[in-house]
Scaffold this motif. Sequence first.
Motif, PDB file in Angstrom:
ATOM      1  N   ARG A 132     -11.583 112.480 -15.573  1.00  0.00           N
ATOM      2  CA  ARG A 132     -10.719 111.799 -14.759  1.00  0.00           C
ATOM      3  C   ARG A 132     -10.848 109.711 -15.328  1.00  0.00           C
ATOM      4  N   PHE A 133     -11.687 109.906 -16.203  1.00  0.00           N
ATOM      5  CA  PHE A 133     -12.319 108.656 -16.610  1.00  0.00           C
ATOM      6  C   PHE A 133     -11.444 108.121 -17.653  1.00  0.00           C
ATOM      7  N   THR A 146      -7.938 107.667 -16.656  1.00  0.00           N
ATOM      8  CA  THR A 146      -7.382 106.353 -15.219  1.00  0.00           C
ATOM      9  C   THR A 146      -8.018 104.936 -16.090  1.00  0.00           C
ATOM     10  N   SER A 147      -8.431 105.209 -17.044  1.00  0.00           N
ATOM     11  CA  SER A 147      -9.110 103.830 -17.424  1.00  0.00           C
ATOM     12  C   SER A 147      -8.846 103.698 -19.398  1.00  0.00           C
ATOM     13  N   ILE A 148      -8.469 104.848 -19.921  1.00  0.00           N
ATOM     14  CA  ILE A 148      -7.716 104.071 -21.249  1.00  0.00           C
ATOM     15  C   ILE A 148      -6.446 104.386 -21.602  1.00  0.00           C
ATOM     16  N   PRO A 149      -5.963 103.407 -21.715  1.00  0.00           N
ATOM     17  CA  PRO A 149      -4.250 102.823 -22.126  1.00  0.00           C
ATOM     18  C   PRO A 149      -4.241 103.563 -23.316  1.00  0.00           C
ATOM     19  N   GLU A 203      -7.675  93.573 -23.780  1.00  0.00           N
ATOM     20  CA  GLU A 203      -7.559  94.353 -22.405  1.00  0.00           C
ATOM     21  C   GLU A 203      -8.947  94.926 -22.162  1.00  0.00           C
ATOM     22  N   ALA A 220     -11.628  94.750 -18.087  1.00  0.00           N
ATOM     23  CA  ALA A 220     -11.254  96.363 -17.494  1.00  0.00           C
ATOM     24  C   ALA A 220     -13.502  96.350 -17.667  1.00  0.00           C
ATOM     25  N   MET A 267     -15.629  96.118 -19.549  1.00  0.00           N
ATOM     26  CA  MET A 267     -15.676  97.124 -20.461  1.00  0.00           C
ATOM     27  C   MET A 267     -16.688  96.410 -21.757  1.00  0.00           C
TER      28      MET A 267
END
Length: 74
Positions: free
Chosen positions: A12-13, A16-19, A60, A64, A66
């Motif tokens: 899921r990560f 949804t979070s890694i473009p 980016e 995010a 991160m």
Amino acid sequence: MEKVPFPEDLRRFVLTSIPSVPFLEALLLLRANPTQQWHGDSLAQRLYVRERTAHALLEELYRAGMVAPCPGPQ
């Protein structure tokens, strides 16, 4: 070779979070070297991308939440 299941929360990560693949590569590289201060030029060399692309990846990752920016000169 036995197939190891991919944990659902990790799946899921990533979805949804890694473009992009370069984004993930940069994230993994920065995580593997947490004490190193990364700048666009050094990241570009390690990822074999243009410096402009590396700067965009760092931006980016920052947006995010991160990574954090490097402290400026004292």
